[in-house]
Enzyme design. Structure first.
Site, mmCIF file in Angstrom:
data_model
loop_
_atom_site.group_PDB
_atom_site.id
_atom_site.type_symbol
_atom_site.label_atom_id
_atom_site.label_comp_id
_atom_site.label_asym_id
_atom_site.label_seq_id
_atom_site.Cartn_x
_atom_site.Cartn_y
_atom_site.Cartn_z
ATOM 1 N N TYR B 302 0.842 -1.032 0.107
ATOM 2 C CA TYR B 302 -0.077 -0.050 -0.035
ATOM 3 C C TYR B 302 0.837 1.267 -0.069
ATOM 4 O O TYR B 302 1.711 1.473 0.918
ATOM 5 C CB TYR B 302 -1.081 -0.035 1.091
ATOM 6 C CG TYR B 302 -2.135 1.051 1.428
ATOM 7 C CD1 TYR B 302 -3.000 0.867 0.361
ATOM 8 C CD2 TYR B 302 -1.747 2.283 1.746
ATOM 9 C CE1 TYR B 302 -4.193 1.791 0.372
ATOM 10 C CE2 TYR B 302 -2.664 3.215 2.207
ATOM 11 C CZ TYR B 302 -4.001 3.070 1.191
ATOM 12 O OH TYR B 302 -4.964 3.909 1.216
ATOM 13 N N TYR B 353 -5.200 4.714 -7.766
ATOM 14 C CA TYR B 353 -5.312 4.634 -6.394
ATOM 15 C C TYR B 353 -6.707 3.937 -5.791
ATOM 16 O O TYR B 353 -7.751 4.743 -5.834
ATOM 17 C CB TYR B 353 -5.204 6.174 -5.920
ATOM 18 C CG TYR B 353 -5.418 6.469 -4.290
ATOM 19 C CD1 TYR B 353 -4.732 5.716 -3.622
ATOM 20 C CD2 TYR B 353 -6.126 7.445 -3.875
ATOM 21 C CE1 TYR B 353 -4.667 6.048 -2.130
ATOM 22 C CE2 TYR B 353 -6.152 7.800 -2.651
ATOM 23 C CZ TYR B 353 -5.476 6.987 -1.848
ATOM 24 O OH TYR B 353 -5.467 7.204 -0.544
#
Lengths: 113, 400
Positions: B302, B353
């Site tokens: 992440y 994203y």
């Protein structure tokens, strides 16, 4: 532009944090401190997380600190900060205003000593 | 296990390693502003994941999503699919840390006989919502009273400022440089250039372009920061026995670990300022899977900012604390670089994203051998999910 009208300025009536702003009014940098175990309680909490003593009291610090980290903000991340950043860019040749810009366009972290 | 320390700790998880596998994956297209909604995107991804598994919507009897961004919660799922049957549900899945936890949540439900096929989704339309500032990464942080009263007034808000402050301190402590961070941005971009689904597919980038990109929050430049995207993905988890009878080779959940930070979303208070709770998550996941960092063939992390990837690589034990800069240098993160293939789809920086869900989908593709930037002989695939207050490690393997 919703945030522009709802900008979250600190709430001076907020029970946990209002003491910080009252102390700032007296030009003091205050942090809550437990009356029993003398530990600093930051962020503010209603009871001391170490010994459960209630109401850690806002206590003035010396104000002395060392620089821990910093960032210069080049781009406004909320519309409300736009003027701050523009000030920082526009006034880079003026020593007087630049200091002003520092306090607004930078995020500076210090460690209290 | 990592001993508990003053600032965070591992969370005990039931050892369900090897009991379930991901058997279906589905994605939307990944774009800038599309005019679509998170729900619409999540539904499309869900339909594709269910079909990819060779199942029908009626076969789904478990549903997980993220409470923070509930694009496809139980009500939305039932309404769209006309599903009236029993449904195991959890709002602890979705993306970020939840994308790593979703297979373990499914494994618990399956072990308890409460579900057979569990669908996890995550989708955002933040590129579309950005213009009105009604969505986006900073939104949720404005609900914390400590932030509103003690951080925002000083300009310590939102994410690009938190992580610039952390990056600066990492540079002071360990000598990390902008070129080190650039290695991470360039690896993500090179992989996106190989991946037609990536938002930045057509945009090659050199180190000098990276270094010349505008400062956002010094020392973070434009290309240290993730995209803002519309898109979503989904995956279906089922028991290993059932998985062996479905269409695709199973991507087996070999291990999961979860770590938490006591200072949660208040980064300025975190005692280990240049660490993440991934240091508490990874050891448990690796132990459950019976592997070590050296066994990992591909890693997705992440990565809202380059610095967070560098720090998590250290925290998961791929190198020592502070050694991340040299470790990521020399092309070691490239899919064919002979080091640690990293964010082979392009990551949050150059793919899209969508907060980690595509990172897990990418690992499934790597294990199936169908990724755009395929790592040869990929057998052990690891995702590190991060939310700030917590982090989780997911180990997926082939059916060994």
């Amino acid at each position: 532009m919703k945030l522009h009208h709802d900008f979250p300025f600190p709430d001076p009536a907020d029970q946990l944090t209002s003491g910080f702003w009252s102390a700032a009014d007296r030009l003091e940098l205050a942090i809550p401190r437990c009356a029993r175990c003398l530990r600093w309680v930051w962020y503010p909490e209603a009871v001391c997380p170490t010994c459960a003593e209630p109401d850690p009291a806002w206590t003035a610090t010396s104000g002395r600190a060392s620089l821990f980290t910093w960032t210069e903000v080049h781009r406004a991340l909320l519309p409300e900060y736009a003027d701050w950043c523009l000030t920082s860019l526009r006034s880079s040749r003026s020593r007087r205003i630049r200091r002003f810009a520092w306090s607004r366009g930078w995020s500076v972290h210090v460690r209290l000593t | 296990m990592t001993p508990a320390s003053a600032w965070g700790q591992p969370v005990d998880l039931v050892d369900l390693g090897g009991s379930v596998a991901i058997v279906g994956i589905g994605e939307t297209s990944y774009t800038g502003p599309s005019g679509r909604t998170g729900r619409g995107l999540a539904i499309e991804a869900a339909e594709r994941a269910i079909a990819d598994a060779g199942l029908t919507p009626d076969d789904i009897d478990g549903l997980t999503w993220s409470a923070a961004e509930p694009a496809l919660d139980e009500a939305a799922f039932r309404e769209h699919f006309g599903h009236r049957g029993e449904l195991f549900t959890s709002a602890m899945g979705g993306g970020m840390t939840g994308a790593a936890m979703a297979p373990h949540i499914a494994a618990q439900a399956i072990a308890e006989g409460r579900a057979t096929h569990v669908l996890n989704t995550y989708a955002v339309a933040w590129a579309t919502e950005r213009a009105s500032m009604t969505g986006g990464p900073g939104k949720g942080h404005l609900t914390f009273p400590e932030k509103v009263n003690l951080e925002v007034p000083f300009g310590f808000f939102p994410q690009p400022i938190y992580f610039a402050a952390i990056a600066r301190r990492h540079m002071i402590d360990f000598g990390t440089t902008s070129a080190h961070l650039g290695e991470i941005a360039l690896a993500c971009r090179a992989h996106a250039n190989l991946n037609p689904d990536a938002v930045m597919h057509d945009r090659p980038m050199s180190m000098s372009e990276y270094l010349d990109s505008p400062m956002i929050t010094d020392p973070l430049r434009k290309y240290d920061c993730c995209l803002i995207s519309d898109g979503g993905a989904a995956f279906v988890t089922t028991s290993i026995d059932r998985a062996r009878h479905l269409r695709h080779p199973p991507a087996v959940m070999a291990g999961v670990g979860l770590g938490t930070s006591n200072t949660m979303y208040h980064w300025s208070l975190q005692p280990a300022f240049t660490s993440t709770p991934q240091q508490f998550a990874a050891p448990g996941a690796f132990a459950m899977a019976g592997i070590g960092p050296d066994d990992v063939d591909v890693l997705t992390l992440y990565d809202p900012f380059t610095i967070l990837s560098l720090i998590q690589i250290e925290d998961m034990g791929f190198c020592g604390k502070g050694e991340g800069g040299p470790f990521v240098s020399g092309g070691r993160l490239r899919h064919d670089g002979g080091g640690l293939p990293f964010n082979t789809h392009g990551g949050l920086l150059s793919h899209a994203y969508v907060l980690g869900i595509a990172h897990v989908v990418e690992l499934v593709k790597q294990l199936r051998g169908t990724a755009a930037a395929q790592v040869s002989g990929c057998e052990v695939a690891v995702y590190g999910g991060y939310t700030g207050g917590d982090a989780a490690t997911l180990v997926l393997t082939g059916d060994r």
